[in-house]
Design a protein around this motif. Structure first.
Motif, PDB file in Angstrom:
ATOM      1  N   ALA A  28      44.731  32.021  10.758  1.00 42.58           N
ATOM      2  CA  ALA A  28      43.895  31.065  11.257  1.00 42.58           C
ATOM      3  C   ALA A  28      42.424  31.049  10.640  1.00 42.58           C
ATOM      4  N   SER A  29      42.049  29.881  10.271  1.00 42.16           N
ATOM      5  CA  SER A  29      40.865  29.552   9.645  1.00 42.16           C
ATOM      6  C   SER A  29      40.151  28.362   9.894  1.00 42.16           C
ATOM      7  N   THR A  30      39.046  28.169   9.193  1.00 41.17           N
ATOM      8  CA  THR A  30      38.257  26.907   9.606  1.00 41.17           C
ATOM      9  C   THR A  30      38.595  25.741   8.930  1.00 41.17           C
ATOM     10  N   THR A  31      38.229  24.693   9.649  1.00 39.65           N
ATOM     11  CA  THR A  31      38.333  23.275   8.844  1.00 39.65           C
ATOM     12  C   THR A  31      37.812  23.399   7.572  1.00 39.65           C
ATOM     13  N   SER A  32      36.503  23.888   7.475  1.00 37.91           N
ATOM     14  CA  SER A  32      35.554  23.996   6.504  1.00 37.91           C
ATOM     15  C   SER A  32      36.244  24.466   5.031  1.00 37.91           C
ATOM     16  N   THR A  33      37.209  25.899   5.150  1.00 30.72           N
ATOM     17  CA  THR A  33      37.729  26.440   4.020  1.00 30.72           C
ATOM     18  C   THR A  33      38.849  25.417   3.661  1.00 30.72           C
ATOM     19  N   GLU A  34      39.612  24.956   4.719  1.00 31.45           N
ATOM     20  CA  GLU A  34      40.586  23.797   4.334  1.00 31.45           C
ATOM     21  C   GLU A  34      40.354  22.603   3.738  1.00 31.45           C
ATOM     22  N   GLN A  35      39.225  22.036   4.385  1.00 26.10           N
ATOM     23  CA  GLN A  35      39.007  20.565   3.950  1.00 26.10           C
ATOM     24  C   GLN A  35      38.239  20.791   2.717  1.00 26.10           C
ATOM     25  N   TYR A 101      30.099  33.773   1.010  1.00 30.92           N
ATOM     26  CA  TYR A 101      29.110  32.935   1.709  1.00 30.92           C
ATOM     27  C   TYR A 101      28.900  31.803   1.184  1.00 30.92           C
ATOM     28  N   ASN A 102      28.384  30.775   1.737  1.00 36.18           N
ATOM     29  CA  ASN A 102      27.820  29.621   1.402  1.00 36.18           C
ATOM     30  C   ASN A 102      26.516  29.192   2.223  1.00 36.18           C
ATOM     31  N   ASP A 103      26.169  27.819   2.491  1.00 35.03           N
ATOM     32  CA  ASP A 103      25.213  27.662   3.281  1.00 35.03           C
ATOM     33  C   ASP A 103      25.512  26.064   3.803  1.00 35.03           C
ATOM     34  N   PHE A 104      24.731  25.966   4.926  1.00 36.27           N
ATOM     35  CA  PHE A 104      24.828  24.468   5.575  1.00 36.27           C
ATOM     36  C   PHE A 104      23.809  23.838   5.187  1.00 36.27           C
ATOM     37  N   ILE A 252      37.610  33.175  -5.803  1.00 39.62           N
ATOM     38  CA  ILE A 252      36.636  32.616  -4.801  1.00 39.62           C
ATOM     39  C   ILE A 252      35.425  31.806  -5.733  1.00 39.62           C
ATOM     40  N   ALA A 253      35.140  33.107  -6.690  1.00 40.36           N
ATOM     41  CA  ALA A 253      33.795  32.347  -7.500  1.00 40.36           C
ATOM     42  C   ALA A 253      34.286  31.246  -8.593  1.00 40.36           C
ATOM     43  N   GLY A 254      35.545  31.184  -8.825  1.00 42.27           N
ATOM     44  CA  GLY A 254      35.935  30.077  -9.727  1.00 42.27           C
ATOM     45  C   GLY A 254      36.508  28.892  -9.085  1.00 42.27           C
ATOM     46  N   PHE A 255      36.118  28.679  -7.791  1.00 41.05           N
ATOM     47  CA  PHE A 255      36.430  27.609  -7.104  1.00 41.05           C
ATOM     48  C   PHE A 255      35.172  26.592  -7.288  1.00 41.05           C
ATOM     49  N   LYS A 256      35.367  25.460  -8.046  1.00 36.89           N
ATOM     50  CA  LYS A 256      33.982  24.713  -8.060  1.00 36.89           C
ATOM     51  C   LYS A 256      34.412  22.989  -7.946  1.00 36.89           C
ATOM     52  N   GLN A 261      29.585  25.433  -7.679  1.00 33.76           N
ATOM     53  CA  GLN A 261      30.460  26.590  -7.238  1.00 33.76           C
ATOM     54  C   GLN A 261      29.903  26.408  -5.809  1.00 33.76           C
ATOM     55  N   LEU A 262      30.969  26.474  -4.561  1.00 32.66           N
ATOM     56  CA  LEU A 262      30.638  26.133  -3.389  1.00 32.66           C
ATOM     57  C   LEU A 262      30.709  27.381  -2.556  1.00 32.66           C
ATOM     58  N   PHE A 263      31.306  28.417  -2.903  1.00 32.56           N
ATOM     59  CA  PHE A 263      31.407  29.776  -2.120  1.00 32.56           C
ATOM     60  C   PHE A 263      31.075  30.872  -2.906  1.00 32.56           C
ATOM     61  N   PHE A 264      30.443  31.889  -2.631  1.00 35.49           N
ATOM     62  CA  PHE A 264      29.968  32.973  -3.401  1.00 35.49           C
ATOM     63  C   PHE A 264      30.462  34.380  -2.805  1.00 35.49           C
TER      64      PHE A 264
END
Length: 268
Positions: A28-35, A101-104, A252-256, A261-264
């Protein structure tokens, strides 16, 4: 011909058993990580290493926590620290770990009718309310929505009382909320990952970013198998360890997106 038919029949009879033996967990996770596309990047890497499929139920953090409470998920990846700590303290979850983490960001019309560009986020929200500038809220008890409500409170704005006509609670995920904001030429609070992958921006742009209040950490939690006998504890723990271990953190670091880079990674 008869031999071929018999072989096909045998394959069909074996199929249900083969399916039953497939290893998978429900996350169960967030729409932000999915989308944002993050799971499309991470999950194939995890499955290739372990043989375990991760089936994601993408909902708001509040709903994800409720799924965990009912035992309808094996693990969670969410972003509301207060809600996460409560979930663990009440015995529904175990071994909560920092993941990333990332940010809003606050997005809105490039014309900036409320004059918020470059301001602190609480001041920006106060100006949006004072100008009665359109604001599209997720309104879905997600981590993003919970963060948004905390910002309104800090700004001294009661949107339930003051928001008639300009404040819209949508009850939708991040992507649909941004689509509505674009159509309304409205402001919205968005996670940077979903915003980066969002194509239908129309006149919207980032107006406020970098405020420490906009910091957005994510946590991984295992659903407590002592509460729910059906939890796939061993395979969920394998996911949990991988995600917070060297390989998951590197992934995670490699996802761009577009080189950004969107998540740290933030596991300790």
């Amino acid at each position: 011909m008869l031999t071929r038919i018999m072989m096909l029949a045998a394959m069909l009879l074996l199929s249900p058993g083969a399916w039953a033996q497939e290893r998978f967990i429900t996350l169960a996770s967030t729409t932000s990580t999915e989308q944002s596309g993050l799971f499309g990047h991470l999950l194939p890497l995890f499955k290739a290493e372990t043989g375990i499929d991760v089936r994601v139920v993408a909902v708001g953090t509040g709903q994800a926590l409720k799924l965990g409470e009912r035992g309808d998920a094996d693990a969670l990846l969410v972003h509301d620290r207060a809600g996460e700590d409560k979930f663990v303290a009440e015995g529904f979850g175990i071994d909560r770990r920092d993941v990333m983490y990332n940010d809003f960001v606050v997005v809105g019309p490039a014309a900036d009718p409320a004059g918020i560009k470059g301001r602190g986020v609480a001041e920006a929200f106060g100006r949006i309310a004072a100008a009665k500038a359109p604001f599209a809220s997720r309104g879905d008890d997600s981590g993003t929505h919970r963060s948004e409500l905390r910002i309104w409170k800090t700004a001294g704005v009661d949107v339930k009382a003051a928001g008639a006509g300009w404040y819209r609670e949508l009850g939708s995920g991040m992507g649909p909320t941004l689509n509505t904001a674009a159509g309304m030429n409205a402001h919205a609070l968005a996670d940077r990952g979903t915003w980066a992958s969002f194509k239908n921006r129309q006149a919207l742009t980032i107006l406020v970013e970098g405020d420490k209040t906009l910091f957005n950490p994510y946590g991984s939690i295992l659903v407590n198998p002592a509460r729910h006998a059906g939890v796939k504890a061993a395979d969920a723990a394998a996911w949990h360890r991988w995600l917070t271990g060297p390989k998951g953190q590197a992934a995670i670091a490699g996802f761009k997106i577009g080189g950004e880079q969107l998540f740290f990674p933030d596991a300790r």
